[in-house]
Design a protein around this motif. Sequence first.
Motif, PDB file in Angstrom:
ATOM      1  N   ILE A 196      73.117 -49.158  -2.694  1.00 52.39           N
ATOM      2  CA  ILE A 196      71.884 -49.941  -2.657  1.00 52.39           C
ATOM      3  C   ILE A 196      71.396 -50.137  -1.226  1.00 52.39           C
ATOM      4  CG2 ILE A 196      73.084 -52.174  -2.648  1.00 52.39           C
ATOM      5  CD1 ILE A 196      70.819 -53.227  -4.472  1.00 52.39           C
ATOM      6  N   HIS A 197      72.332 -50.214  -0.262  1.00 55.41           N
ATOM      7  CA  HIS A 197      71.945 -50.389   1.140  1.00 55.41           C
ATOM      8  C   HIS A 197      71.170 -49.179   1.659  1.00 55.41           C
ATOM      9  CE1 HIS A 197      73.606 -54.171   2.472  1.00 55.41           C
ATOM     10  NE2 HIS A 197      74.793 -53.892   1.950  1.00 55.41           N
ATOM     11  N   LEU A 198      71.666 -47.978   1.391  1.00 50.05           N
ATOM     12  CA  LEU A 198      71.016 -46.772   1.900  1.00 50.05           C
ATOM     13  C   LEU A 198      69.686 -46.532   1.188  1.00 50.05           C
ATOM     14  CD1 LEU A 198      72.308 -44.929   4.140  1.00 50.05           C
ATOM     15  CD2 LEU A 198      73.900 -46.508   3.064  1.00 50.05           C
ATOM     16  N   ILE A 199      69.659 -46.744  -0.123  1.00 46.95           N
ATOM     17  CA  ILE A 199      68.425 -46.575  -0.886  1.00 46.95           C
ATOM     18  C   ILE A 199      67.383 -47.584  -0.423  1.00 46.95           C
ATOM     19  CG2 ILE A 199      67.429 -46.824  -3.203  1.00 46.95           C
ATOM     20  CD1 ILE A 199      70.042 -45.530  -4.259  1.00 46.95           C
ATOM     21  N   ASP A 200      67.827 -48.815  -0.166  1.00 46.67           N
ATOM     22  CA  ASP A 200      66.907 -49.835   0.336  1.00 46.67           C
ATOM     23  C   ASP A 200      66.409 -49.501   1.739  1.00 46.67           C
ATOM     24  OD1 ASP A 200      65.827 -52.790   0.154  1.00 46.67           O
ATOM     25  OD2 ASP A 200      66.812 -52.595   2.110  1.00 46.67           O
ATOM     26  N   ALA A 201      67.311 -49.073   2.623  1.00 45.91           N
ATOM     27  CA  ALA A 201      66.907 -48.738   3.991  1.00 45.91           C
ATOM     28  C   ALA A 201      65.914 -47.592   4.008  1.00 45.91           C
ATOM     29  CB  ALA A 201      68.129 -48.395   4.828  1.00 45.91           C
ATOM     30  N   ALA A 202      66.119 -46.595   3.136  1.00 45.45           N
ATOM     31  CA  ALA A 202      65.175 -45.481   3.045  1.00 45.45           C
ATOM     32  C   ALA A 202      63.813 -45.974   2.561  1.00 45.45           C
ATOM     33  CB  ALA A 202      65.717 -44.409   2.118  1.00 45.45           C
ATOM     34  N   ARG A 203      63.808 -46.894   1.600  1.00 45.15           N
ATOM     35  CA  ARG A 203      62.553 -47.481   1.126  1.00 45.15           C
ATOM     36  C   ARG A 203      61.840 -48.212   2.272  1.00 45.15           C
ATOM     37  NH1 ARG A 203      62.830 -51.657  -1.857  1.00 45.15           N
ATOM     38  NH2 ARG A 203      60.606 -51.493  -2.336  1.00 45.15           N
ATOM     39  N   TYR A 204      62.603 -48.960   3.059  1.00 43.15           N
ATOM     40  CA  TYR A 204      62.035 -49.716   4.169  1.00 43.15           C
ATOM     41  C   TYR A 204      61.436 -48.785   5.219  1.00 43.15           C
ATOM     42  CZ  TYR A 204      61.860 -52.733   8.294  1.00 43.15           C
ATOM     43  OH  TYR A 204      61.458 -53.415   9.418  1.00 43.15           O
ATOM     44  N   ILE A 205      62.178 -47.765   5.598  1.00 40.32           N
ATOM     45  CA  ILE A 205      61.715 -46.854   6.650  1.00 40.32           C
ATOM     46  C   ILE A 205      60.455 -46.110   6.231  1.00 40.32           C
ATOM     47  CG2 ILE A 205      62.300 -44.735   7.918  1.00 40.32           C
ATOM     48  CD1 ILE A 205      65.248 -45.751   7.848  1.00 40.32           C
ATOM     49  N   THR A 206      60.414 -45.650   4.985  1.00 40.60           N
ATOM     50  CA  THR A 206      59.294 -44.810   4.542  1.00 40.60           C
ATOM     51  C   THR A 206      58.100 -45.612   4.042  1.00 40.60           C
ATOM     52  OG1 THR A 206      60.334 -44.584   2.364  1.00 40.60           O
ATOM     53  CG2 THR A 206      60.791 -42.874   3.981  1.00 40.60           C
ATOM     54  N   GLY A 207      58.265 -46.902   3.831  1.00 40.56           N
ATOM     55  CA  GLY A 207      57.125 -47.772   3.557  1.00 40.56           C
ATOM     56  C   GLY A 207      56.277 -47.338   2.381  1.00 40.56           C
ATOM     57  N   GLN A 208      55.053 -46.951   2.651  1.00 40.56           N
ATOM     58  CA  GLN A 208      54.096 -46.582   1.606  1.00 40.56           C
ATOM     59  C   GLN A 208      54.620 -45.452   0.734  1.00 40.56           C
ATOM     60  OE1 GLN A 208      51.378 -48.044   0.789  1.00 40.56           O
ATOM     61  NE2 GLN A 208      50.478 -49.082   2.550  1.00 40.56           N
TER      62      GLN A 208
ATOM     63  N   ALA B 241      53.356 -43.841  11.827  1.00 40.06           N
ATOM     64  CA  ALA B 241      52.351 -43.128  12.617  1.00 40.06           C
ATOM     65  C   ALA B 241      51.951 -41.811  11.976  1.00 40.06           C
ATOM     66  CB  ALA B 241      52.878 -42.880  14.031  1.00 40.06           C
ATOM     67  N   GLU B 242      52.817 -41.298  11.085  1.00 44.87           N
ATOM     68  CA  GLU B 242      52.545 -40.057  10.374  1.00 44.87           C
ATOM     69  C   GLU B 242      51.992 -40.297   8.963  1.00 44.87           C
ATOM     70  OE1 GLU B 242      53.174 -36.613  11.599  1.00 44.87           O
ATOM     71  OE2 GLU B 242      52.751 -38.040  13.207  1.00 44.87           O
ATOM     72  N   GLY B 243      51.637 -41.547   8.673  1.00 51.41           N
ATOM     73  CA  GLY B 243      51.065 -41.857   7.364  1.00 51.41           C
ATOM     74  C   GLY B 243      52.056 -42.406   6.361  1.00 51.41           C
ATOM     75  N   GLY B 244      53.358 -42.402   6.679  1.00 52.33           N
ATOM     76  CA  GLY B 244      54.358 -43.065   5.862  1.00 52.33           C
ATOM     77  C   GLY B 244      54.938 -42.273   4.715  1.00 52.33           C
ATOM     78  N   VAL B 245      54.414 -41.097   4.415  1.00 53.49           N
ATOM     79  CA  VAL B 245      54.952 -40.314   3.295  1.00 53.49           C
ATOM     80  C   VAL B 245      55.834 -39.203   3.854  1.00 53.49           C
ATOM     81  CG1 VAL B 245      54.437 -38.880   1.293  1.00 53.49           C
ATOM     82  CG2 VAL B 245      52.967 -40.826   1.845  1.00 53.49           C
ATOM     83  N   VAL B 246      57.121 -39.316   3.622  1.00 54.82           N
ATOM     84  CA  VAL B 246      58.090 -38.322   4.077  1.00 54.82           C
ATOM     85  C   VAL B 246      58.318 -37.319   2.949  1.00 54.82           C
ATOM     86  CG1 VAL B 246      60.439 -37.968   4.914  1.00 54.82           C
ATOM     87  CG2 VAL B 246      59.189 -40.050   5.536  1.00 54.82           C
ATOM     88  N   PRO B 247      58.177 -36.024   3.189  1.00 53.56           N
ATOM     89  CA  PRO B 247      58.387 -35.059   2.107  1.00 53.56           C
ATOM     90  C   PRO B 247      59.787 -35.126   1.508  1.00 53.56           C
ATOM     91  CG  PRO B 247      57.237 -34.020   3.929  1.00 53.56           C
ATOM     92  CD  PRO B 247      57.679 -35.371   4.414  1.00 53.56           C
ATOM     93  N   ILE B 248      60.820 -35.145   2.376  1.00 55.35           N
ATOM     94  CA  ILE B 248      62.203 -35.099   1.905  1.00 55.35           C
ATOM     95  C   ILE B 248      63.040 -36.133   2.644  1.00 55.35           C
ATOM     96  CG2 ILE B 248      64.301 -33.690   1.745  1.00 55.35           C
ATOM     97  CD1 ILE B 248      62.518 -31.231   1.551  1.00 55.35           C
ATOM     98  N   VAL B 249      63.782 -36.923   1.881  1.00 56.64           N
ATOM     99  CA  VAL B 249      64.733 -37.874   2.436  1.00 56.64           C
ATOM    100  C   VAL B 249      66.118 -37.518   1.887  1.00 56.64           C
ATOM    101  CG1 VAL B 249      65.410 -40.294   2.651  1.00 56.64           C
ATOM    102  CG2 VAL B 249      62.980 -39.683   2.516  1.00 56.64           C
ATOM    103  N   ARG B 250      67.097 -37.466   2.773  1.00 59.11           N
ATOM    104  CA  ARG B 250      68.487 -37.246   2.348  1.00 59.11           C
ATOM    105  C   ARG B 250      69.336 -38.332   2.971  1.00 59.11           C
ATOM    106  NH1 ARG B 250      69.549 -30.862   3.503  1.00 59.11           N
ATOM    107  NH2 ARG B 250      69.504 -31.648   5.640  1.00 59.11           N
TER     108      ARG B 250
ATOM    109  N   ALA C 168      62.570 -45.610  13.484  1.00 62.72           N
ATOM    110  CA  ALA C 168      62.200 -44.549  12.545  1.00 62.72           C
ATOM    111  C   ALA C 168      61.009 -44.986  11.696  1.00 62.72           C
ATOM    112  CB  ALA C 168      63.387 -44.200  11.653  1.00 62.72           C
ATOM    113  N   LYS C 169      60.998 -46.229  11.272  1.00 59.40           N
ATOM    114  CA  LYS C 169      59.876 -46.749  10.482  1.00 59.40           C
ATOM    115  C   LYS C 169      58.574 -46.665  11.275  1.00 59.40           C
ATOM    116  CE  LYS C 169      58.382 -50.906   7.962  1.00 59.40           C
ATOM    117  NZ  LYS C 169      58.190 -50.223   6.672  1.00 59.40           N
ATOM    118  N   GLU C 170      58.648 -47.027  12.547  1.00 64.51           N
ATOM    119  CA  GLU C 170      57.467 -46.958  13.418  1.00 64.51           C
ATOM    120  C   GLU C 170      56.940 -45.525  13.528  1.00 64.51           C
ATOM    121  OE1 GLU C 170      56.872 -47.043  18.210  1.00 64.51           O
ATOM    122  OE2 GLU C 170      58.119 -48.641  17.357  1.00 64.51           O
ATOM    123  N   LEU C 171      57.846 -44.570  13.717  1.00 65.31           N
ATOM    124  CA  LEU C 171      57.427 -43.171  13.856  1.00 65.31           C
ATOM    125  C   LEU C 171      56.870 -42.622  12.552  1.00 65.31           C
ATOM    126  CD1 LEU C 171      60.430 -41.812  15.973  1.00 65.31           C
ATOM    127  CD2 LEU C 171      58.142 -42.416  16.785  1.00 65.31           C
ATOM    128  N   ILE C 172      57.496 -42.968  11.428  1.00 67.63           N
ATOM    129  CA  ILE C 172      57.014 -42.482  10.132  1.00 67.63           C
ATOM    130  C   ILE C 172      55.657 -43.088   9.797  1.00 67.63           C
ATOM    131  CG2 ILE C 172      57.485 -42.478   7.652  1.00 67.63           C
ATOM    132  CD1 ILE C 172      59.202 -40.527   9.364  1.00 67.63           C
TER     133      ILE C 172
END
Length: 333
Positions: A178-190, A136-145, A130-134
């Motif tokens: 903290i695990h889910l919040i951290d994983a979301a931070r990791y996946i979405t990067g920038q 490729a789209e510039g890293g900014v996801v509009p909405i994360v749930r 998922a991080k790789e795909l995001i």
Amino acid sequence: MRIGVIGIGVIGTRHMSNLIAHEDVSIVAVCGNQEEKTAEIAREYGAEPYTDYKLLFERSRLDAVFICTPPGLRKGPIAEAAARGVACFIEKPPAKSMEEAEAISAIIEESGIIHSVGFMYRYTGAASKAKELIAAEGGVVPIVRSVHVCGAGLVEATTPRWLYNKTLSGGPLFDQAIHLIDAARYITGQGARRATGLHAFGGNVQRPKSEEYTVEENFVVNLAYESGMVHTHTHSWGIAESQAKIQLLGRDYRLLVDLTRLGSRLHGTYKGEQISLHYADENMYAEEAAVFLQAVRTGEQAFIRSSYADAAQSLALVIKANESVDSGRSVTL
């Protein structure tokens, strides 16, 4: 490679079972707070037993140490390891408070030791893809749930009772969210580089607060980032069937990262194509340990996906979320 383990509860022994799969690794010292249990585990692994971590460092020649203590008992062992140039694998959360996290960050930075924090979801196939795909789209996801629910607070649960004391454990946000919040931070990067505000709500429905149960069992945490990305996390200790998932919603993609069990999954659509991936053979705990060992062998911190400084940013968010719940106010970051 000579390894010490400080803290030999569920997490510590899980790491030990994965470590012995490496032919060049020996667990030479273990430290616990119960003398008889510590001696028993030490015999199982051919290690020396200690109930004082300072003695462990004084008497053992180590290449690395796994620090699996409760979060408020991390600074001392890390300082002892850093003073000797011993690499540290540090379980999450990285500290009990931001003051402690800042002190530990300074110790690690000054010593330059190889180190990693145990945010294991960063080492799953689904999160990595998922991080790789995001990216490729510039890293900014509009909405994360995201959602993480389980039955840890149900009356029949076998949860260690100290986790029900919010003063000691920090509750569900500190222990699990903290695990889910951290994983979301990791996946979405920038997109998650800088959080600007949050508002959290907590409540009790199935299990009211009591003298022995001082945590909120249900939470919603809303996060805003400087990039414009917004993230909503839902958490509960009152749902019998466990799940841990992150949904990423953008114009050309709908991705669901399912971290519920060992063997992560990635489902959804990406630029009009269906995605359905199952990483059935992975073991995220074994993988994070293997990457840490590789970093120790080579002296390359770059292999590590969760540095202490980065982990401290995830810690800051759950600390502020608890503050928001307690005060009933939104928090500007």
